[in-house]
Design an enzyme around this catalytic site. Structure first.
Site, PDB file in Angstrom:
ATOM      1  N   THR A 121       0.823  -1.205   0.000  1.00 10.18           N
ATOM      2  CA  THR A 121       0.000   0.000   0.000  1.00 10.18           C
ATOM      3  C   THR A 121       0.860   1.260   0.000  1.00 10.18           C
ATOM      4  O   THR A 121       1.999   1.232   0.502  1.00 10.18           O
ATOM      5  CB  THR A 121      -0.903  -0.011   1.252  1.00 10.18           C
ATOM      6  OG1 THR A 121      -1.522   1.266   1.388  1.00 10.18           O
ATOM      7  CG2 THR A 121      -0.108  -0.272   2.533  1.00 10.18           C
ATOM      8  N   ASP A 122       0.281   2.356  -0.489  1.00 15.62           N
ATOM      9  CA  ASP A 122       0.995   3.638  -0.416  1.00 15.62           C
ATOM     10  C   ASP A 122       1.088   4.157   1.017  1.00 15.62           C
ATOM     11  O   ASP A 122       1.858   5.082   1.297  1.00 15.62           O
ATOM     12  CB  ASP A 122       0.322   4.684  -1.324  1.00 15.62           C
ATOM     13  CG  ASP A 122      -1.135   4.967  -0.979  1.00 15.62           C
ATOM     14  OD1 ASP A 122      -1.685   4.342  -0.054  1.00 15.62           O
ATOM     15  OD2 ASP A 122      -1.734   5.835  -1.663  1.00 15.62           O
ATOM     16  N   GLU A 123       0.310   3.568   1.934  1.00 16.69           N
ATOM     17  CA  GLU A 123       0.324   4.059   3.315  1.00 16.69           C
ATOM     18  C   GLU A 123       1.664   3.840   4.005  1.00 16.69           C
ATOM     19  O   GLU A 123       1.922   4.424   5.058  1.00 16.69           O
ATOM     20  CB  GLU A 123      -0.768   3.371   4.141  1.00 16.69           C
ATOM     21  CG  GLU A 123      -2.142   3.707   3.646  1.00 16.69           C
ATOM     22  CD  GLU A 123      -3.226   3.268   4.615  1.00 16.69           C
ATOM     23  OE1 GLU A 123      -2.933   3.063   5.805  1.00 16.69           O
ATOM     24  OE2 GLU A 123      -4.356   3.125   4.161  1.00 16.69           O
ATOM     25  N   TYR A 148      -1.818  -0.820  11.087  1.00 14.62           N
ATOM     26  CA  TYR A 148      -1.965  -1.453   9.764  1.00 14.62           C
ATOM     27  C   TYR A 148      -0.790  -1.104   8.868  1.00 14.62           C
ATOM     28  O   TYR A 148      -0.106  -1.992   8.325  1.00 14.62           O
ATOM     29  CB  TYR A 148      -3.284  -1.014   9.106  1.00 14.62           C
ATOM     30  CG  TYR A 148      -3.307  -1.288   7.615  1.00 14.62           C
ATOM     31  CD1 TYR A 148      -3.346  -2.584   7.120  1.00 14.62           C
ATOM     32  CD2 TYR A 148      -3.244  -0.234   6.693  1.00 14.62           C
ATOM     33  CE1 TYR A 148      -3.330  -2.834   5.747  1.00 14.62           C
ATOM     34  CE2 TYR A 148      -3.233  -0.480   5.324  1.00 14.62           C
ATOM     35  CZ  TYR A 148      -3.270  -1.776   4.864  1.00 14.62           C
ATOM     36  OH  TYR A 148      -3.248  -2.022   3.510  1.00 14.62           O
ATOM     37  N   LYS A 152       2.306  -3.417   7.212  1.00 17.12           N
ATOM     38  CA  LYS A 152       2.538  -3.550   5.771  1.00 17.12           C
ATOM     39  C   LYS A 152       3.968  -3.108   5.432  1.00 17.12           C
ATOM     40  O   LYS A 152       4.645  -3.740   4.603  1.00 17.12           O
ATOM     41  CB  LYS A 152       1.520  -2.720   4.977  1.00 17.12           C
ATOM     42  CG  LYS A 152       0.094  -3.232   5.028  1.00 17.12           C
ATOM     43  CD  LYS A 152      -0.083  -4.616   4.421  1.00 17.12           C
ATOM     44  CE  LYS A 152       0.131  -4.661   2.933  1.00 17.12           C
ATOM     45  NZ  LYS A 152      -0.202  -6.010   2.380  1.00 17.12           N
TER      46      LYS A 152
HETATM   47  P1  NAD Z   1      -9.580  -7.486   2.242  1.00 22.06           P
HETATM   48  O1  NAD Z   1      -9.576  -7.299   3.715  1.00 22.06           O
HETATM   49  O2  NAD Z   1     -10.828  -7.204   1.477  1.00 22.06           O
HETATM   50  O3  NAD Z   1      -9.145  -8.991   1.877  1.00 22.06           O
HETATM   51  C1  NAD Z   1      -8.113  -9.638   2.539  1.00 22.06           C
HETATM   52  C2  NAD Z   1      -8.273 -11.135   2.285  1.00 22.06           C
HETATM   53  O4  NAD Z   1      -7.168 -11.817   2.932  1.00 22.06           O
HETATM   54  C3  NAD Z   1      -9.553 -11.718   2.866  1.00 22.06           C
HETATM   55  O5  NAD Z   1     -10.176 -12.558   1.918  1.00 22.06           O
HETATM   56  C4  NAD Z   1      -9.086 -12.522   4.074  1.00 22.06           C
HETATM   57  O6  NAD Z   1      -9.894 -13.637   4.378  1.00 22.06           O
HETATM   58  C5  NAD Z   1      -7.694 -12.934   3.634  1.00 22.06           C
HETATM   59  N1  NAD Z   1      -6.820 -13.226   4.785  1.00 22.06           N
HETATM   60  C6  NAD Z   1      -6.638 -12.459   5.881  1.00 22.06           C
HETATM   61  N2  NAD Z   1      -5.777 -13.051   6.732  1.00 22.06           N
HETATM   62  C7  NAD Z   1      -5.398 -14.222   6.136  1.00 22.06           C
HETATM   63  C8  NAD Z   1      -4.516 -15.261   6.515  1.00 22.06           C
HETATM   64  N3  NAD Z   1      -3.849 -15.220   7.682  1.00 22.06           N
HETATM   65  N4  NAD Z   1      -4.345 -16.311   5.672  1.00 22.06           N
HETATM   66  C9  NAD Z   1      -5.026 -16.351   4.484  1.00 22.06           C
HETATM   67  N5  NAD Z   1      -5.881 -15.395   4.089  1.00 22.06           N
HETATM   68  C10 NAD Z   1      -6.064 -14.334   4.911  1.00 22.06           C
HETATM   69  O7  NAD Z   1      -8.367  -6.597   1.710  1.00 22.06           O
HETATM   70  P2  NAD Z   1      -8.175  -5.838   0.330  1.00 22.06           P
HETATM   71  O8  NAD Z   1      -8.670  -4.463   0.478  1.00 22.06           O
HETATM   72  O9  NAD Z   1      -8.650  -6.690  -0.764  1.00 22.06           O
HETATM   73  O10 NAD Z   1      -6.567  -5.755   0.300  1.00 22.06           O
HETATM   74  C11 NAD Z   1      -5.815  -6.793  -0.302  1.00 22.06           C
HETATM   75  C12 NAD Z   1      -4.346  -6.413  -0.280  1.00 22.06           C
HETATM   76  O11 NAD Z   1      -4.160  -5.181  -0.979  1.00 22.06           O
HETATM   77  C13 NAD Z   1      -3.774  -6.194   1.106  1.00 22.06           C
HETATM   78  O12 NAD Z   1      -2.457  -6.695   1.140  1.00 22.06           O
HETATM   79  C14 NAD Z   1      -3.776  -4.675   1.267  1.00 22.06           C
HETATM   80  O13 NAD Z   1      -2.770  -4.263   2.162  1.00 22.06           O
HETATM   81  C15 NAD Z   1      -3.486  -4.249  -0.145  1.00 22.06           C
HETATM   82  N6  NAD Z   1      -3.951  -2.914  -0.532  1.00 22.06           N
HETATM   83  C16 NAD Z   1      -5.266  -2.572  -0.353  1.00 22.06           C
HETATM   84  C17 NAD Z   1      -5.718  -1.324  -0.786  1.00 22.06           C
HETATM   85  C18 NAD Z   1      -7.167  -0.912  -0.644  1.00 22.06           C
HETATM   86  O14 NAD Z   1      -7.515   0.208  -0.995  1.00 22.06           O
HETATM   87  N7  NAD Z   1      -8.064  -1.780  -0.159  1.00 22.06           N
HETATM   88  C19 NAD Z   1      -4.826  -0.440  -1.380  1.00 22.06           C
HETATM   89  C20 NAD Z   1      -3.474  -0.823  -1.526  1.00 22.06           C
HETATM   90  C21 NAD Z   1      -3.068  -2.072  -1.110  1.00 22.06           C
HETATM   91  O1  TDX Z   2     -16.874   6.093   7.715  1.00 18.05           O
HETATM   92  C1  TDX Z   2     -15.803   6.560   7.314  1.00 18.05           C
HETATM   93  N1  TDX Z   2     -15.665   7.910   7.179  1.00 18.05           N
HETATM   94  C2  TDX Z   2     -14.537   8.504   6.736  1.00 18.05           C
HETATM   95  O2  TDX Z   2     -14.473   9.736   6.620  1.00 18.05           O
HETATM   96  C3  TDX Z   2     -14.673   5.719   6.963  1.00 18.05           C
HETATM   97  C4  TDX Z   2     -14.779   4.224   7.108  1.00 18.05           C
HETATM   98  C5  TDX Z   2     -13.540   6.320   6.506  1.00 18.05           C
HETATM   99  N2  TDX Z   2     -13.455   7.675   6.398  1.00 18.05           N
HETATM  100  C6  TDX Z   2     -12.242   8.283   5.841  1.00 18.05           C
HETATM  101  C7  TDX Z   2     -10.914   7.810   6.384  1.00 18.05           C
HETATM  102  C8  TDX Z   2     -10.004   7.964   5.182  1.00 18.05           C
HETATM  103  O3  TDX Z   2      -9.562   9.309   5.086  1.00 18.05           O
HETATM  104  O4  TDX Z   2     -12.226   7.903   4.453  1.00 18.05           O
HETATM  105  C9  TDX Z   2     -10.892   7.664   3.992  1.00 18.05           C
HETATM  106  C10 TDX Z   2     -10.778   6.229   3.479  1.00 18.05           C
HETATM  107  O5  TDX Z   2     -10.921   5.354   4.599  1.00 18.05           O
HETATM  108  P1  TDX Z   2     -10.782   3.761   4.462  1.00 18.05           P
HETATM  109  O6  TDX Z   2     -11.754   3.263   3.460  1.00 18.05           O
HETATM  110  O7  TDX Z   2     -10.818   3.198   5.836  1.00 18.05           O
HETATM  111  O8  TDX Z   2      -9.341   3.630   3.775  1.00 18.05           O
HETATM  112  P2  TDX Z   2      -7.852   4.057   4.236  1.00 18.05           P
HETATM  113  O9  TDX Z   2      -7.722   4.163   5.700  1.00 18.05           O
HETATM  114  O10 TDX Z   2      -7.470   5.237   3.376  1.00 18.05           O
HETATM  115  O11 TDX Z   2      -7.045   2.745   3.742  1.00 18.05           O
HETATM  116  C11 TDX Z   2      -7.377   2.114   2.483  1.00 18.05           C
HETATM  117  O12 TDX Z   2      -6.438   2.446   1.489  1.00 18.05           O
HETATM  118  C12 TDX Z   2      -5.135   1.945   1.639  1.00 18.05           C
HETATM  119  C13 TDX Z   2      -7.435   0.599   2.637  1.00 18.05           C
HETATM  120  O13 TDX Z   2      -8.380   0.257   3.643  1.00 18.05           O
HETATM  121  C14 TDX Z   2      -6.073   0.032   2.956  1.00 18.05           C
HETATM  122  O14 TDX Z   2      -6.131  -1.395   2.994  1.00 18.05           O
HETATM  123  C15 TDX Z   2      -5.124   0.448   1.865  1.00 18.05           C
HETATM  124  O15 TDX Z   2      -3.827   0.038   2.185  1.00 18.05           O
END
Ligand code: NAD
Ligand code: TDX
Length: 332
Positions: A121-123, A148, A152
């Site tokens: 992630t960019d975080e 988190y 990562k």
């Molecule tokens: P998500 O929470 O929707 O999915 C995560 C999946 O991993 C789930 O299906 C869960 O069951 C599985 N999992 C969790 N722990 C596990 C374990 N110990 N063994 C096997 N499986 C396990 O997450 P997402 O949003 O799809 O993110 C996926 C990846 O992308 C992560 O690595 C996250 O850091 C990265 N990422 C997410 C975002 C975003 O905006 N959501 C952005 C950048 C990077």
């Molecule tokens: O109810 C809400 N109200 C609100 O203002 C929630 C749930 C979030 N927020 C804000 C927090 C953040 O500024 O919205 C923005 C996005 O929040 P999230 O969806 O929780 O995402 P963020 O914390 O930015 O992280 C996401 O992007 C990077 C993903 O969950 C991570 O897995 C990924 O690495």
């Protein structure tokens, strides 16, 4: 490369990636997923059984990881605990899955001698001021804020060390905020969409000025596939689609879609340590691997996503009350 293992493939981005791979390649895919609260089997419905199979298991389970690594040509590692707010409540599963789990994946890859692509992630880069002209690049120093993002960051550093120390054939990508189908309703965009469908009000943390750089999950998938196929071993690629919006703008766009007034939302308790702004410079990926996003119109992509949640109420409805009760208990 013929047969890949996708960890976390029943989660939001992992399942989008599996659909993308099936539609755009001849690869066969095994999904390894623990099926935590964040997963859904339904996200894999309709995929051809001769190309996609599911193993329910934990990446922390070293013998399981070693066996599966020995049966595949590459691992694409999505599995993680992914929600910042949860990591503030209980960091333990984040350390287990994101750090110890990635260690287990790396050891399995090292023993089997197969290719790894690690999803991050960019975080890991911390946050930017609103007026900072610079965006995150592959040269930005790591500076994570939350449990988190620090887990990562730790997982990324393990991957880099395994490349340098053991010659593991790995690449890393760090992507910005994803949106699209199958995202858990704990996350910002689906939470607000489903609140409005329910006749409720979106909940903005603080003033809503925090900026996220939105990318459609299918564009993240095409970028990951490009890095898996053509990325240089040991390299990191940042993935982003120039989608910066502040949270207030996103909420108001959702309200507009439903014909609701622009001020029909609540300001709620801010997230502790809330990162102000993320923004990605994806020049390296675009110039070196020729990648570009397909979903360049965020407003259209968000409208399509809203319609997807409208059409898939059966999927998210069973979780809505518990998610909202947990937020309400924190004043959010
Ligand atoms: P998500 O929470 O929707 O999915 C995560 C999946 O991993 C789930 O299906 C869960 O069951 C599985 N999992 C969790 N722990 C596990 C374990 N110990 N063994 C096997 N499986 C396990 O997450 P997402 O949003 O799809 O993110 C996926 C990846 O992308 C992560 O690595 C996250 O850091 C990265 N990422 C997410 C975002 C975003 O905006 N959501 C952005 C950048 C990077
Ligand atoms: O109810 C809400 N109200 C609100 O203002 C929630 C749930 C979030 N927020 C804000 C927090 C953040 O500024 O919205 C923005 C996005 O929040 P999230 O969806 O929780 O995402 P963020 O914390 O930015 O992280 C996401 O992007 C990077 C993903 O969950 C991570 O897995 C990924 O690495």
């Amino acid at each position: 490369m013929d047969h890949i293992l996708v960890t976390g493939g029943a989660g939001f981005i992992g399942s989008n990636f599996v659909h993308h791979v099936v539609a755009n390649t001849d690869l066969r895919v095994t999904v390894l997923d623990k099926l935590t609260y964040a997963a859904s089997r339904e996200s894999l419905d309709g995929l051809p059984a001769d190309r996609v199979s599911l193993v329910v298991g934990d990446i922390v389970d070293a013998p399981l990881m070693e066996r599966l690594a020995g049966e595949h040509d590459a691992i694409v590692h999505f599995a993680a605990e992914s929600h910042n707010d949860n990591s503030l409540h209980d960091p333990s599963p984040f350390v287990q899955t994101n750090v110890v789990g990635t260690f287990s994946v790396l050891e399995a890859v090292r023993k089997a001698g197969i290719r790894l692509h690690h999803i991050s992630t960019d975080e890991v880069y911390g946050d930017l001021e609103l007026d900072d002209p610079e965006r995150f690049s592959e040269r930005t120093p790591y500076n994570p804020s939350s449990p988190y993002s620090s887990t990562k960051a730790g997982s990324d550093l393990l991957v880099r060390a395994w490349v340098r120390s053991f010659g593991v054939q790995a690449t890393i990508s760090n992507c910005s905020n994803n949106y699209g189908p199958w995202q858990h309703i704990e996350k910002f965009i689906p939470r607000q969409i489903t609140n409005v469908i329910d006749g409720g009000r979106p909940k903005l943390y603080g003033a809503g000025q925090n900026v996220r750089d939105w990318i459609h999950a299918d564009d993240h998938s095409s970028a990951v596939l490009a890095v898996l196929r053509e990325g240089a071993i040991g390299e990191t690629y940042l993935i982003g689609a120039d989608g910066e919006r502040n949270n207030l703008e996103v909420v108001q766009q959702i309200l507009r879609h439903f014909g609701r007034p622009a001020d029909d939302f609540d300001h709620v308790t801010d997230r502790p340590g809330h990162d102000l702004r993320y923004a990605i410079d994806s020049t390296k990926l675009r110039t070196e691997l020729g990648w570009s996003p397909r979903f360049t119109d965020f407003e259209q992509g968000l409208a399509d996503t809203i319609e997807w949640y409208r059409a898939h109420e059966d999927w998210w409805r069973p979780h809505k009350q518990a998610v909202e009760s947990a937020y309400a208990a924190k004043g959010q």
